[in-house]
Design a protein around this motif. Structure first.
Motif, PDB file in Angstrom:
ATOM      1  N   ILE A   5      -3.233   1.690   3.193  1.00 46.55           N
ATOM      2  CA  ILE A   5      -1.785   1.490   3.159  1.00 46.55           C
ATOM      3  C   ILE A   5      -1.270   1.067   4.532  1.00 46.55           C
ATOM      4  N   LYS A   6      -1.734   1.768   5.569  1.00 46.37           N
ATOM      5  CA  LYS A   6      -1.304   1.429   6.926  1.00 46.37           C
ATOM      6  C   LYS A   6      -1.784   0.036   7.336  1.00 46.37           C
ATOM      7  N   LYS A   7      -2.960  -0.330   6.871  1.00 47.13           N
ATOM      8  CA  LYS A   7      -3.535  -1.620   7.239  1.00 47.13           C
ATOM      9  C   LYS A   7      -2.752  -2.779   6.655  1.00 47.13           C
ATOM     10  N   TYR A   8      -2.379  -2.661   5.381  1.00 40.52           N
ATOM     11  CA  TYR A   8      -1.730  -3.775   4.679  1.00 40.52           C
ATOM     12  C   TYR A   8      -0.208  -3.654   4.601  1.00 40.52           C
ATOM     13  N   PHE A   9       0.329  -2.579   5.159  1.00 38.03           N
ATOM     14  CA  PHE A   9       1.787  -2.391   5.120  1.00 38.03           C
ATOM     15  C   PHE A   9       2.548  -3.565   5.749  1.00 38.03           C
ATOM     16  N   PRO A  10       2.167  -4.035   6.947  1.00 38.45           N
ATOM     17  CA  PRO A  10       2.905  -5.172   7.530  1.00 38.45           C
ATOM     18  C   PRO A  10       2.903  -6.410   6.640  1.00 38.45           C
ATOM     19  N   LEU A  11       1.793  -6.641   5.946  1.00 35.14           N
ATOM     20  CA  LEU A  11       1.673  -7.812   5.078  1.00 35.14           C
ATOM     21  C   LEU A  11       2.658  -7.744   3.916  1.00 35.14           C
TER      22      LEU A  11
END
Length: 280
Positions: A5-11
């Motif tokens: 979730i943290k990895k793809y949140f900005p995307l």
């Protein structure tokens, strides 16, 4: 899962952030800048400092609209929340047809402001017809017409919020108060109202902001007539910007002042009412 979730949140957040910046943030910043300029379009703005703000406060129509809006907001906040809370109390007593009444009271909130304005213009003018008058005959008619319209539109919506708060009160608390000998008024004052303060916070915030920035209903019902004495702040800003040549910068300055007033009043109200809330 949390790492993904943290990895793809900005995307996933990027499209929303871009839309927010384009549709709100950039125009908002440009609007503040333009309030310090004279302009016809955003590409030919000339910086004039505080001149537009000075002209705004010297504009009698703006001050009249401000006073009219303050009076309207105070009356609307009190009347809407009083009637909404009263209806909510009645519709949580288990009376027959409760769901039907809730639906009927809520339905006016689904109608657009322009349509509401014209509907109530026809109704009020029909009532005043025997007197050979219309809603624009007197500022008093316009004021109370707007109050009635606002009440009719928002009471049902606020009622739903109050009902949710009332139904969230633990039944054991009410029973304990009755066992201790509390009468209905004491239960209302010392149990019900303190326990639904979060609902009061929300309803006061919504009625305050909606009343203060009323535009479409004002435009449709009275259009500021007679002699702009029923013109509210949002309509005054619109008329200044689009109806007075060379006053575009003043209209923008009024819009910034309007934003600051609504923000300060709304935040103050939230802080005040939240301090009264009871932890459940």
């Amino acid at each position: 899962m949390q790492k993904s979730i943290k990895k793809y949140f900005p995307l996933f957040a990027l499209p929303t952030l871009v839309a927010f910046a384009i549709a709100f943030l950039i125009p908002f910043i440009m609007g503040i800048y333009l309030s310090f300029t004279e302009f016809k379009t955003v590409t030919n703005a000339t910086f004039v400092g505080l001149k537009n703000y000075t002209r705004a406060f010297q504009d009698k129509e703006f001050l009249t609209a401000l006073w009219f809006t303050v009076k309207f907001t105070l009356v609307s906040i009190i009347s809407i929340n009083f009637f909404a809370f009263t209806v909510a109390m009645l519709l949580t007593k288990g009376i027959k047809g409760t769901n039907l009444f809730r639906t009927v009271f809520f339905m006016p909130n689904l109608i657009g402001g322009i349509v509401l304005g014209y509907i109530w213009q026809l109704i009020i003018n029909g009532v005043l017809a025997p007197l050979e008058r219309t809603i624009t005959f007197s500022p008093t008619y316009g004021f109370w017409g707007l109050v009635v319209l606002m009440n009719w539109q928002l009471i049902g919506y606020m009622m739903i919020i109050y009902i949710a708060g009332i139904q969230n009160i633990p039944g054991d608390l009410i029973e304990a108060a009755k066992i201790d000998g509390a009468n209905p008024w004491q239960i209302l004052k010392n149990v019900t109202i303190p326990m639904i303060m979060p609902s009061f916070t929300i309803c006061l915030f919504l009625t305050l902001t909606n009343s203060f920035k009323l535009f479409d209903q004002n435009l449709a019902l009275t259009a500021g007539l007679p002699a702009k004495k029923t013109e509210m702040l949002a309509l005054n800003i619109y008329n200044t910007f689009y109806g007075r040549v060379g006053w575009e910068g003043v209209g923008q300055a009024k819009a910034v002042l309007f934003f600051l007033m609504v923000a300060v009043i709304a935040i103050s109200q939230l802080v005040l009412t939240r301090s009264k809330e009871v932890e459940q």
